[in-house]
Design an enzyme around this catalytic site. Sequence first.
Site, short mmCIF file in Angstrom:
data_model
loop_
_atom_site.label_atom_id
_atom_site.label_comp_id
_atom_site.label_asym_id
_atom_site.label_seq_id
_atom_site.Cartn_x
_atom_site.Cartn_y
_atom_site.Cartn_z
N GLU A 331 0.77 -1.20 -0.06
CA GLU A 331 -0.14 0.06 -0.09
C GLU A 331 0.88 1.23 -0.04
O GLU A 331 2.03 1.40 0.66
CB GLU A 331 -0.69 -0.18 1.54
CG GLU A 331 -2.12 0.91 0.97
CD GLU A 331 -1.75 2.34 1.57
OE1 GLU A 331 -2.10 3.09 0.63
OE2 GLU A 331 -1.28 2.66 2.58
N HIS A 332 0.52 2.01 -0.91
CA HIS A 332 1.47 3.39 -1.14
C HIS A 332 1.39 4.47 -0.17
O HIS A 332 2.41 4.98 -0.34
CB HIS A 332 1.15 3.83 -2.40
CG HIS A 332 2.27 4.50 -3.33
ND1 HIS A 332 2.29 4.10 -4.79
CD2 HIS A 332 3.32 4.82 -3.21
CE1 HIS A 332 3.14 4.56 -5.39
NE2 HIS A 332 4.29 4.84 -4.17
N SER A 333 0.49 4.68 0.39
CA SER A 333 0.46 6.17 0.99
C SER A 333 1.12 6.15 2.30
O SER A 333 1.71 7.57 2.28
CB SER A 333 -0.99 6.18 1.80
OG SER A 333 -1.26 5.36 2.75
N CYS A 335 4.54 5.19 2.55
CA CYS A 335 5.99 5.13 2.16
C CYS A 335 6.10 4.89 0.66
O CYS A 335 5.11 4.30 0.06
CB CYS A 335 6.36 3.88 2.79
SG CYS A 335 8.01 3.50 2.65
#
Length: 621
Positions: A331-333, A335
């Site tokens: 999941e990107h948010s 890091c």
Amino acid sequence: MAATLSLQHTLPKLPVPTLEETIAKYLKTIEPLTTPDELERNKELAKDFLKPGGLGRTLQQRLLDVDRAAPDNWLDDTWWISKAYHEWREPLLVNSNWYILMRNEYNHPTEFYSTVENPAYTTFQVKRAAHLAQQLLDYIDTLYRQNIPVEMTRSGPLCMHQYTQLIGMTRIPQAGCDRLVNTPFPSPSKHIVLIIDDQFFKIDVVSKDNKRLLDGDMERQFLDAIKQLEKIKASAPIGILTCDHRDAWTKAREHLIVLDPKNRESLQVIEDALFCVTLDSAAEATKADRKNDFAEWAKFGMHGHGGRNRWCDKSLNLIFERDGKFVCHGEHSPCDALIPALIMDYIIRKPTDLNAPSTNAIIDAPKHLSFVTDAKTQEHLKAASATIEALSKNSDCGIVYFDEYGSDYVKKVVKASPDAYMQMALQLAYYKQIGQPCATYETGSTRAFRRGRTETIRTLSTDSYAFCKAMEDSSVEPEKKVKLLRAAIAAHSKYQREAGNGKGIDRHLMGLRLCLQSGEAHGLFQEPVFGKSGAFLLSTSGLFAGDNFVGTGFGAMYPDGYGINYLAGGKTLKFGVESKFESKVTSTREFGEFLRQALRDMRTAVEQTLPEDQRKVAAKL
């Protein structure tokens, strides 16, 4: 060696650029997207925006007050995660999450034997999963002792804060805007979560006397969980819900935690876990071959088997197929993908020990995390499955694998930045396919600043456009083509440096717009080209050489665009490409062919301008 977080206090805050420099750069970036009349109109609007007492001056002062109130970073402290990620309500699969396809072991077996516990899983799959989970736990221990070296550039240290945002981190859905939940750093959590057959198991990673386990112990834990599959009452495949539209998942999650206290307990164990490990049991191994541009494996990395056996909200997921192939999905948010990519590149280097040692420590057996569901939950699951099926069927994935030359050639022969060169290849490929330029995003790092994340590098420029047109014009001499290539590379490298120094324009423009109050507006922001210049049909990001990776990727930002992550190896260039089958203008496979041709055409032009002796040397690289 400086401790991991020891230089954080020395890092400067992210600057707020002046209005004049941002607007001047903005006008320059829109030139390739405007007619002369449109450009002139925007220049007049810019003058009005910049005039004394104008709205631009007011917004700038408001933004400077935001900066004064921010303890670390005006953007990250105030808006970044919510505006860039958490307010976006589309499913995380394809749209936001990233994937890394990891290379096989150097002594990877060719025959795979089913486990005694369950024929759906193989012994090597379990051994490799146990080994790499342990390697990651070793890395986490090193990080918690702050023995990961501070990353340095010629200008000084980089911010290491993102390394604290990866472990024990989970995004949870909430109405309108998601949130991150995380255990503190260092995390007090002593468990990971194993996902098998859509079931979740809590796996302790330390013994009862608080000693870290060895690979053999972890292997025993995984096999124990596999064995439990025969005995437990299987819960519904709740993980599918994490792949759904964020508002739908919000409602489904709220229903679950109100329905029964057990559901909250199970969710919390998953959310607090250091990371997730998945063992997939599909009987047929995913094809991973260059003949089809790794399309099937890229698709697996992007969204797996229809969202089954996943927890998309988790920041870090280690996923293993029956034949031991390994994919990292995240999941990107919290890091940027560079940090987990660096970690994965490190942990994969030590091969799996097929006779791994054990401590024979006393360990709690894996705990099955059960869920209580009802008819409403079944409706949510059915709807989520339909969403995922449509999303995955529309996702056109592939890895463009180019081994005719790599970054060694670019550095030694072209004598240029490999990143800028690859960006020009992407510009040329798009121009070849579509016949016109488009707004292009490249991720620029702002980690030179405290809690810095990213800035947009606007690759499209008047120079890149001139280069593309010349390359497609057979009447233009090679010398002119190469001269334009070098001018485009220089313009890109200049913008890249400025973005890294906090002097990009997109984050500043976003901050100014977020400072608008009710009833306020300006024509500069309402011009069609303002939206067009920020609609990045080419959304790109580069990592590093990636010799331990087969490919990496993320989704396109727009239905008629491409999402491209690339690796600049010394001998091989790899591009993970995603577009949408529904688009009438894009095609991942066709783009790959245009990209290969662009790289060949650029090499041909360069070598045509070289003396004969240098051309012979270049041919060997």
